[in-house]
Design a protein around this motif. Structure first.
Motif, PDB file in Angstrom:
ATOM      1  N   ASP A  65       0.860  -1.172   0.000  1.00  0.00           N
ATOM      2  CA  ASP A  65       0.000   0.000   0.000  1.00  0.00           C
ATOM      3  C   ASP A  65       0.905   1.233   0.000  1.00  0.00           C
ATOM      4  O   ASP A  65       2.099   1.145  -0.270  1.00  0.00           O
ATOM      5  N   SER A  69       1.361   4.286   5.323  1.00  0.00           N
ATOM      6  CA  SER A  69       0.663   3.450   6.304  1.00  0.00           C
ATOM      7  C   SER A  69       1.662   2.796   7.248  1.00  0.00           C
ATOM      8  O   SER A  69       1.268   2.200   8.253  1.00  0.00           O
ATOM      9  N   GLU A 311      -3.353  -0.999   9.495  1.00  0.00           N
ATOM     10  CA  GLU A 311      -4.069  -2.052  10.205  1.00  0.00           C
ATOM     11  C   GLU A 311      -3.632  -3.417   9.690  1.00  0.00           C
ATOM     12  O   GLU A 311      -2.982  -3.534   8.649  1.00  0.00           O
ATOM     13  N   THR A 319      -2.070  -2.938   6.099  1.00  0.00           N
ATOM     14  CA  THR A 319      -2.951  -2.404   5.068  1.00  0.00           C
ATOM     15  C   THR A 319      -3.264  -0.955   5.419  1.00  0.00           C
ATOM     16  O   THR A 319      -3.538  -0.640   6.573  1.00  0.00           O
ATOM     17  N   LYS A 321      -5.157   2.426   6.039  1.00  0.00           N
ATOM     18  CA  LYS A 321      -6.515   2.748   6.491  1.00  0.00           C
ATOM     19  C   LYS A 321      -6.641   4.260   6.593  1.00  0.00           C
ATOM     20  O   LYS A 321      -5.860   4.909   7.299  1.00  0.00           O
ATOM     21  N   ASN A 322      -7.621   4.821   5.915  1.00  0.00           N
ATOM     22  CA  ASN A 322      -7.850   6.263   5.982  1.00  0.00           C
ATOM     23  C   ASN A 322      -8.623   6.586   7.255  1.00  0.00           C
ATOM     24  O   ASN A 322      -9.842   6.771   7.239  1.00  0.00           O
ATOM     25  N   ALA A 323      -7.902   6.635   8.362  1.00  0.00           N
ATOM     26  CA  ALA A 323      -8.542   6.957   9.644  1.00  0.00           C
ATOM     27  C   ALA A 323      -8.746   8.456   9.815  1.00  0.00           C
ATOM     28  O   ALA A 323      -9.496   8.881  10.698  1.00  0.00           O
ATOM     29  N   PHE A 391     -10.190  -0.921  13.624  1.00  0.00           N
ATOM     30  CA  PHE A 391      -9.035  -1.418  12.888  1.00  0.00           C
ATOM     31  C   PHE A 391      -9.081  -2.938  12.757  1.00  0.00           C
ATOM     32  O   PHE A 391      -9.492  -3.653  13.673  1.00  0.00           O
TER      33      PHE A 391
END
Length: 417
Positions: A65, A69, A311, A319, A321-323, A391
């Motif tokens: 990715d 991340s 996450e 992977t 993650k658009n937190a 997550f």
């Protein structure tokens, strides 16, 4: 009450991040001008430590990715440095550095992030340091100390701290301790009897202010890697960092959950040693590092970069993650507890956090942490029946998820053989 701020943004533009951090500072009750003024004083040495664990994706990662991340975005670092320089008022120094994974290419990391552009941005000197005294220039040599390449490391040297009986490794037979290298004699000697040694990089350890800027990310050996787990990057002698005990529980190891898994793991080209919740060693090492840091008086602050988070299979192969989140606070432990809960994890089930919560270490307990999100106090933040950002975790870690009634844990496939 100890305050932790959670604010949101969906992009890494520098001015957007600075605006979001201003909201965090307001949540924490800081003044509108000279935002870091209560933490940083003119003349201070300010050490900013990002998560720079890697300079590229490892070939063994099942997916690749965005690298952000895995590592802290440079604009989050720059925004923190901008506010730090303002507080220094032309007196003092900013150091940005880390002890990355031993195979990380620091020159490649600097080129990828472009962070060196800020070296001449302020009216105080800025240094960017690779604190490692040894590096691995070929991943095929990973784990073999005699094949490592020496380099300068921290120009100020190191500080050796002995936790003695206060170490959580005290009283454990060290015969199976495993550090970074296959040569375990040094690891064992560092943790025998009342000798429990950690060698911190002096530029970091002697700083007046330590600002941690980690990634919001899961970890397959420890559950989550935030501020406390990120203290691995404060240590210059990585072979003192006990990651697991060789073997499996029947023979007093915790590298794998059983003989079958151990034997299968030994046959695997890419190994996941210690990557399960029964690893009873790594959380102790993490707790030791926090105790070691707290032996010296300094001021702290943290900004956790969760705009793009990691996450699943962290720390190297998560992977993205658009937190869309930044989490900030003055207390590393309290901020980690809030960040873990925001990830959908139970802080009491992450063992290094639970240890300090059980001890009410320095007065920290969940009911003493006041979480402010988007400018609003969140009552019952830790007890709410929600998984917040929810997550993904590896399925061997499913028990650390916060469980509300009738909600099964959200997991991904196990790596265990």
């Amino acid at each position: 009450m100890i305050k932790v701020a959670i604010e949101h943004t969906d992009n890494y533009r520098l001015e957007t991040i600075k605006d979001t951090l201003r909201k965090c500072f307001a949540d924490l009750g800081y003044p509108e001008k000279n935002l870091f003024g209560s933490v940083i004083k003119p003349g201070d040495r300010v050490f900013i430590k990002p998560n720079w664990v890697a300079s590229r994706w490892r070939v063994s990662c099942p997916h690749k990715d965005t690298l952000y991340s895995v590592i802290t975005h440079p604009h989050v670092i720059e925004a923190v440095a901008d506010f730090a320089a303002e507080a220094l008022q032309g007196q003092g120094e900013i150091i940005i550095g880390d002890n990355p994974s031993i195979d990380a290419d620091f020159a490649e990391l600097l080129e990828f992030t472009g962070i060196e552009k800020i070296k001449n941005k302020y009216d105080v000197p800025v240094r960017i340091l690779d604190l490692r005294p040894l590096v691995c220039d070929d991943l095929r040599n990973y784990g073999k100390k005699y094949l490592m390449v020496p380099q300068e490391g921290d120009p100020l040297g190191a500080v050796e701290v002995n936790l003695g009986r206060d170490s959580l490794l005290y009283g454990i037979d060290p015969v199976r301790f495993r550090g970074v290298f296959d040569e375990r004699d040094e690891t064992i000697a560092s943790h025998t009897g009342e000798r429990h040694i950690y060698t911190f990089s002096r530029s970091l350890y002697d700083a007046d202010v330590y600002i941690s800027v980690p990634k919001l990310k899961t970890h397959q050996k420890a559950g989550a890697t935030l501020n406390l787990k990120g203290l691995v990057g404060t240590i210059s002698n990585k072979n003192q960092l006990v990651h697991w005990q060789v073997g499996y529980p029947e023979i007093h190891g915790d590298e794998y959950p059983g003989k079958e898994a151990y034997e299968a793991g030994m046959r695997e080209k890419v190994k996941h040693r210690g990557a399960w919740p029964g690893n009873d060693t790594i959380w102790r090492m993490v707790a030791d590092l926090y105790k070691g840091m707290k032996m010296r008086d300094r001021r702290y602050f943290t900004v956790i970069d969760g705009i793009v988070a990691g996450e699943g299979q962290g720390p190297f192969c998560p992977t993205g993650k658009n937190a869309n989140t930044l989490i900030a606070g003055e207390d590393l432990l309290a901020t980690d507890c809030a960040a873990a809960r925001y990830m959908g994890l139970d802080p009491n089930k992450i063992r290094y956090l639970r240890y300090f919560l059980d001890q009410v270490y320095e007065g920290i307990s969940l009911d003493k942490i006041l979480v402010i999100e988007n400018g609003q106090i969140i009552d019952g933040f830790f007890e709410r029946e929600t998984n917040y950002a929810d997550f993904l975790v590896m399925d061997q870690w499913k028990e650390i998820k916060y469980m509300k009634p009738n909600l099964p844990p959200k997991i991904i496939h196990s790596l265990l053989p």
